[in-house]
Structure formats: structure tokens, C-alpha cells
Design a protein around this motif. Structure first.
Motif, PDB file in Angstrom:
ATOM      1  N   MET A   1      12.215 -12.354  10.979  1.00 54.33           N
ATOM      2  CA  MET A   1      11.504 -11.253  10.407  1.00 54.33           C
ATOM      3  C   MET A   1      12.509 -10.375   9.666  1.00 54.33           C
ATOM      4  SD  MET A   1       8.790  -9.077  12.660  1.00 54.33           S
ATOM      5  CE  MET A   1       9.021 -10.145  14.047  1.00 54.33           C
ATOM      6  N   ASN A   2      12.183 -10.005   8.479  1.00 55.05           N
ATOM      7  CA  ASN A   2      13.084  -9.172   7.705  1.00 55.05           C
ATOM      8  C   ASN A   2      12.279  -8.050   7.063  1.00 55.05           C
ATOM      9  OD1 ASN A   2      15.368  -8.216   6.444  1.00 55.05           O
ATOM     10  ND2 ASN A   2      15.269  -9.690   4.775  1.00 55.05           N
ATOM     11  N   GLY A   3      12.730  -6.821   7.209  1.00 55.92           N
ATOM     12  CA  GLY A   3      12.078  -5.693   6.558  1.00 55.92           C
ATOM     13  C   GLY A   3      10.778  -5.258   7.205  1.00 55.92           C
ATOM     14  N   LEU A   4      10.525  -5.640   8.448  1.00 54.13           N
ATOM     15  CA  LEU A   4       9.298  -5.215   9.126  1.00 54.13           C
ATOM     16  C   LEU A   4       9.337  -3.712   9.343  1.00 54.13           C
ATOM     17  CD1 LEU A   4       6.666  -5.848  10.702  1.00 54.13           C
ATOM     18  CD2 LEU A   4       8.113  -6.085  12.736  1.00 54.13           C
ATOM     19  N   LYS A   5       8.270  -3.040   8.967  1.00 55.31           N
ATOM     20  CA  LYS A   5       8.188  -1.598   9.153  1.00 55.31           C
ATOM     21  C   LYS A   5       6.804  -1.274   9.701  1.00 55.31           C
ATOM     22  CE  LYS A   5       9.048   2.750   6.786  1.00 55.31           C
ATOM     23  NZ  LYS A   5       9.454   3.371   5.521  1.00 55.31           N
ATOM     24  N   GLU A  21      19.542  -7.449  13.865  1.00 63.03           N
ATOM     25  CA  GLU A  21      20.759  -6.926  13.245  1.00 63.03           C
ATOM     26  C   GLU A  21      20.721  -5.409  13.189  1.00 63.03           C
ATOM     27  OE1 GLU A  21      21.808  -8.708   9.510  1.00 63.03           O
ATOM     28  OE2 GLU A  21      21.416 -10.715  10.274  1.00 63.03           O
ATOM     29  N   ARG A  22      19.536  -4.867  13.024  1.00 64.59           N
ATOM     30  CA  ARG A  22      19.371  -3.413  12.992  1.00 64.59           C
ATOM     31  C   ARG A  22      18.011  -3.090  13.576  1.00 64.59           C
ATOM     32  NH1 ARG A  22      17.941   0.500   8.519  1.00 64.59           N
ATOM     33  NH2 ARG A  22      18.776   2.478   9.257  1.00 64.59           N
ATOM     34  N   LEU A  23      17.959  -2.103  14.469  1.00 65.84           N
ATOM     35  CA  LEU A  23      16.712  -1.707  15.108  1.00 65.84           C
ATOM     36  C   LEU A  23      16.610  -0.187  15.071  1.00 65.84           C
ATOM     37  CD1 LEU A  23      14.182  -2.601  16.685  1.00 65.84           C
ATOM     38  CD2 LEU A  23      15.555  -2.435  18.775  1.00 65.84           C
ATOM     39  N   VAL A  24      15.554   0.310  14.450  1.00 67.28           N
ATOM     40  CA  VAL A  24      15.338   1.743  14.302  1.00 67.28           C
ATOM     41  C   VAL A  24      14.016   2.093  14.973  1.00 67.28           C
ATOM     42  CG1 VAL A  24      15.028   3.637  12.657  1.00 67.28           C
ATOM     43  CG2 VAL A  24      16.608   1.771  12.125  1.00 67.28           C
ATOM     44  N   VAL A  25      14.056   3.087  15.849  1.00 64.70           N
ATOM     45  CA  VAL A  25      12.864   3.556  16.546  1.00 64.70           C
ATOM     46  C   VAL A  25      12.699   5.040  16.244  1.00 64.70           C
ATOM     47  CG1 VAL A  25      11.746   3.869  18.786  1.00 64.70           C
ATOM     48  CG2 VAL A  25      13.180   1.848  18.381  1.00 64.70           C
ATOM     49  N   ASN A  26      11.575   5.404  15.668  1.00 67.02           N
ATOM     50  CA  ASN A  26      11.305   6.805  15.307  1.00 67.02           C
ATOM     51  C   ASN A  26      12.474   7.420  14.528  1.00 67.02           C
ATOM     52  OD1 ASN A  26       8.777   6.702  16.478  1.00 67.02           O
ATOM     53  ND2 ASN A  26       9.497   7.484  18.441  1.00 67.02           N
TER      54      ASN A  26
END
Length: 167
Positions: A1-5, A21-26
Motif C-alpha cells: 500500500m502506498n499513499g493510503l490516507k 516505512e512511515r506511519l502518521v496518526v492524527n
């Protein structure tokens, strides 16, 4: 999955598993926090990931071998039915071992050493037909029996020998 928002949503008991590779929450990048927690739980991850010298690689291999030995010893205490039991649609312990055998054969025997016949008959490939052995059309409906005999644990060929499985 790439670019899931995912935005403007409400979630409860959200579970994410895998490599990110990168995980952003809130709007907070939690990647380093997650990696640090995983490394704390499994220090061998950091040893293997950060290895830069032959000594580092040996230390990582030794740490993984120790984990592996403990896992095999725990498995030997289980009844055969538990070794073949699947949980939540995941492979059983035996199926997982057979897949690791296949993966090691594919990487070492096939790609690195280029053996003429690199695949052990008990190796289990992934994919739609994962219940059928690559070398034959024999179904694994009758799973192999577990044997506690292991004559070569610790040798360079450990993936094939960590546990002996006989049919």
C-alpha cells in the motif's frame, strides 16, 4: 500500500500489522516510536538491521539462533495436533516451518548456490496453491509427523534441519 490516507473517520480497536516505512496518526509521525518499541520487544531486529561487519552479522545470527532454539524447544512440548492447528486462518506451526524451508531453499539453494534440485520435498510455497507441494502434486492434507530428532542443529544447513519432519 502506498499513499493510503484515511481522514475524517472514527475508529475503534484499529489494528495495523506489517512493515510501514512511515506511519502518521492524527498528524503525528509515529514511525520511530513504533520501530523503537518493536526493537525493545525483539532486540535481534536491531542487531540484524544494523549489522555492518562480520562480527555484527555473527552476533545477529547467534541471537536469532537462540530465539529459534527456544521456539523449537517449546514446540517439542506441544502435542502433534497443536503443531498442525491453524489460528484465525494463519498457517500452523508445521506449515510455517515448511514454508521457511521453501523460502531458504529458494534463496540459498536456488538463487545463491544454484543447485540443480534446490527444493526439499516438504517445502511449502506461498500463494493460492500453498497446500500443494512444489515438487509433487501430493496434497498436504495428511500433514507430516513431528520428530524430535535433529542431528544437525547449529550447522550451516539449519533451515533444513532445525526440526526433522517425516511423512
Amino acid at each position: 500500500m502506498n499513499g493510503l490516507k484515511i481522514v475524517d473517520c472514527y475508529g475503534r480497536d484499529v489494528y495495523l500489522g506489517g512493515y510501514f516505512e512511515r506511519l502518521v496518526v492524527n498528524d503525528v509521525d509515529v514511525t520511530a516510536y513504533v520501530e523503537a518499541e518493536l526493537d525493545r520487544r525483539q532486540p535481534a531486529r536491531a542487531l540484524a538491521r544494523d549489522a555492518a561487519s562480520p562480527e555484527d552479522y555473527r552476533a545477529a545470527r547467534d541471537a536469532i539462533e537462540n530465539l529459534w532454539s527456544a521456539t523449537i524447544e517449546r514446540a517439542r512440548l506441544l502435542p502433534s495436533a497443536k503443531l498442525h492447528e491453524q489460528v484465525d486462518g494463519e498457517w500452523s506451526f508445521v506449515e510455517t516451518q515448511r514454508h521457511l524451508l521453501f523460502a531458504c531453499d529458494a534463496w540459498l539453494g536456488n538463487a545463491v548456490v544454484e543447485e540443480e534440485a534446490p527444493f526439499h520435498s516438504l517445502g511449502l510455497p506461498a500463494g493460492e496453491g500453498h497446500r500443494t507441494n512444489r515438487r509433487s502434486s501430493a496434497s498436504s492434507a495428511k500433514p507430516p509427523r513431528h520428530s524430535t530428532k535433529c542431528s544437525c542443529h547449529g550447522s550451516p544447513a539449519w533451515p533444513r534441519c532445525a526440526v526433522s519432519w517425516t511423512s
